[in-house]
Write a protein that holds these residues in place. Sequence first.
Motif, short mmCIF file in Angstrom:
data_model
loop_
_atom_site.label_atom_id
_atom_site.label_comp_id
_atom_site.label_asym_id
_atom_site.label_seq_id
_atom_site.Cartn_x
_atom_site.Cartn_y
_atom_site.Cartn_z
N LEU A 55 0.82 -1.27 -0.11
CA LEU A 55 -0.26 0.35 0.15
C LEU A 55 0.77 1.52 0.59
CD1 LEU A 55 -2.73 1.17 -0.04
CD2 LEU A 55 -3.10 1.06 2.65
N LEU A 56 2.05 1.05 0.62
CA LEU A 56 2.42 1.97 1.07
C LEU A 56 3.44 2.66 -0.97
CD1 LEU A 56 3.71 4.82 2.82
CD2 LEU A 56 6.05 3.05 3.10
N ALA A 57 4.26 2.06 -0.91
CA ALA A 57 4.36 1.73 -2.24
C ALA A 57 3.69 2.25 -3.54
CB ALA A 57 5.57 0.45 -2.36
N ARG A 58 2.87 2.02 -3.07
CA ARG A 58 1.68 2.18 -4.42
C ARG A 58 1.19 4.03 -4.44
NH1 ARG A 58 2.23 -3.30 -4.32
NH2 ARG A 58 1.42 -4.13 -6.45
N LEU A 59 0.97 3.83 -3.09
CA LEU A 59 0.61 5.24 -2.73
C LEU A 59 1.48 6.41 -2.87
CD1 LEU A 59 -2.04 4.52 -0.25
CD2 LEU A 59 -2.55 5.39 -2.48
N LEU A 60 2.61 6.08 -1.64
CA LEU A 60 3.72 7.17 -1.96
C LEU A 60 4.58 7.24 -3.33
CD1 LEU A 60 4.73 9.04 0.30
CD2 LEU A 60 6.18 7.04 0.76
N GLY A 83 6.28 11.07 -3.53
CA GLY A 83 7.34 11.52 -3.62
C GLY A 83 8.12 12.04 -4.84
N LEU A 84 7.83 11.26 -5.99
CA LEU A 84 8.29 11.88 -7.69
C LEU A 84 8.14 13.24 -7.73
CD1 LEU A 84 7.61 8.61 -10.06
CD2 LEU A 84 9.96 9.16 -8.53
N ILE A 123 11.18 15.92 -7.78
CA ILE A 123 11.57 17.19 -8.85
C ILE A 123 11.24 18.34 -7.86
CG2 ILE A 123 10.42 17.73 -10.87
CD1 ILE A 123 9.69 14.79 -11.47
N HIS A 124 9.53 18.83 -7.35
CA HIS A 124 10.28 20.17 -6.96
C HIS A 124 10.67 20.33 -6.04
CE1 HIS A 124 7.78 23.47 -5.38
NE2 HIS A 124 7.82 23.05 -4.53
N ALA A 140 15.38 8.37 -5.49
CA ALA A 140 16.22 7.31 -5.34
C ALA A 140 15.63 6.83 -3.82
CB ALA A 140 18.06 7.96 -4.52
N ALA A 141 15.08 7.36 -3.27
CA ALA A 141 14.13 7.26 -1.68
C ALA A 141 13.06 5.94 -2.27
CB ALA A 141 14.14 7.71 -0.65
N MET A 142 11.94 6.96 -3.69
CA MET A 142 11.23 6.76 -3.40
C MET A 142 11.46 5.02 -4.41
SD MET A 142 8.71 8.03 -2.53
CE MET A 142 9.36 8.27 -1.29
N TRP A 143 12.79 5.27 -5.83
CA TRP A 143 13.03 3.77 -6.44
C TRP A 143 13.49 2.17 -4.99
CZ3 TRP A 143 17.19 0.39 -6.23
CH2 TRP A 143 16.97 -0.30 -7.27
N VAL A 144 13.98 3.47 -4.05
CA VAL A 144 14.07 2.04 -3.07
C VAL A 144 13.41 0.86 -2.77
CG1 VAL A 144 15.07 1.78 -0.36
CG2 VAL A 144 16.65 3.46 -2.78
N LEU A 145 12.33 2.05 -1.87
CA LEU A 145 10.54 1.85 -1.78
C LEU A 145 10.00 0.51 -2.69
CD1 LEU A 145 8.50 1.79 0.21
CD2 LEU A 145 7.41 3.93 -0.77
N ALA A 146 9.88 1.24 -4.44
CA ALA A 146 9.84 -0.15 -4.73
C ALA A 146 10.21 -1.13 -5.16
CB ALA A 146 9.27 0.95 -6.61
N TRP A 147 11.87 -0.85 -4.94
CA TRP A 147 12.67 -1.94 -5.62
C TRP A 147 12.00 -3.18 -4.32
CZ3 TRP A 147 17.41 -2.09 -3.25
CH2 TRP A 147 18.75 -3.54 -2.94
N VAL A 148 12.11 -2.42 -3.22
CA VAL A 148 11.96 -3.66 -1.27
C VAL A 148 10.63 -3.74 -1.59
CG1 VAL A 148 11.53 -3.50 0.45
CG2 VAL A 148 12.82 -2.04 -0.13
#
Length: 313
Positions: free
Chosen positions: A192-197, A201-202, A206-207, A227-235
């Motif tokens: 849930l966190l990965a899909r909502l955040l 986060g992206l 960028i902002h 980078a943190a958003m990518w790590v979240l999606a990776w985990v």
Amino acid sequence: MTMGGLVDWLLAALVLGAAAWTLAAPTGFAAVVGFVGFGLLVTLAWVRLGAVDVALTEAAIGAGATGVILLMAVVRLRGGAEEVSAATPGRAVMVAAGLLAGGVGLALALAVLALPDPAPGLAAAAMARRGELGLGNPVAAVLMGYRGLDTLLESVVLVFAVLAVWSMAPDRRWGGIPGPRFPRQEAGPLALLARLLLPIGLVIGIHVAWVGAEAPGGKFQGGTILAAMWVLAWVAGLVQPPAIASQAVRLALVAGPLAFLLAGFAGMALGEGFLAWPPGLAKPMILLVEAAMTLSVAAALALLVAGPPERAA
């Protein structure tokens, strides 16, 4: 004593307490947790000092990205407990190192207290001439206008750090895929966190990178969030690390330093020397370099967390 002064004393005590806990923590995991907490407290200290840019960097890189990298290191080292124990220095060496660090810290504190009031610096000059660069944020003006070479070297150091991590892979894995493969999470808090955040986060990353020219933020803070958003999606198993032999990965890693070097040579051709921003073109060139640097910072931090190649491409 005012309420602000009371808050400052309490914050200073908490910072020292977190530092002591981190050093005395009985396990590696506890030490990493203490380190992250220490970083967050230092972030609040920078906010109290009015250095919002430094606070953002500390929160994003000091506590955030570095904390994740240390946590991954602790997890990886659990399998080699005997080797780690054999490499741990003795009590006498640890005490000597602590005394040396304390002496250096005391010397730095005395040097800071010995500075005249106000302390000498280039703040006034930077504020007076930041209009020439077209930047509203004085911190960005200093980093790109007065300390451009330092910022360039910092971007190059990130590339070499990633190469050092890659070099720890066995020869048969070179060019392969870094890090473990996490199973895809279809349900639960992580999914849930990965899909909502992730989309939020992206946009925030960028902002934060974009507004760095006019307000607190910039390439390092924005790149860390990305980078943190990518790590979240990776985990969460939503994405897999690309092979380090990928040309896209290597281009993203060197895009920032390469753009910085090209801007520096453009300064030699159009300005007064290397990294001398040409009048009228300073802000567009800086924004292009910042955009490329954001990509490289995000790629470098994500690859540092992923670690060396572990699987064949």
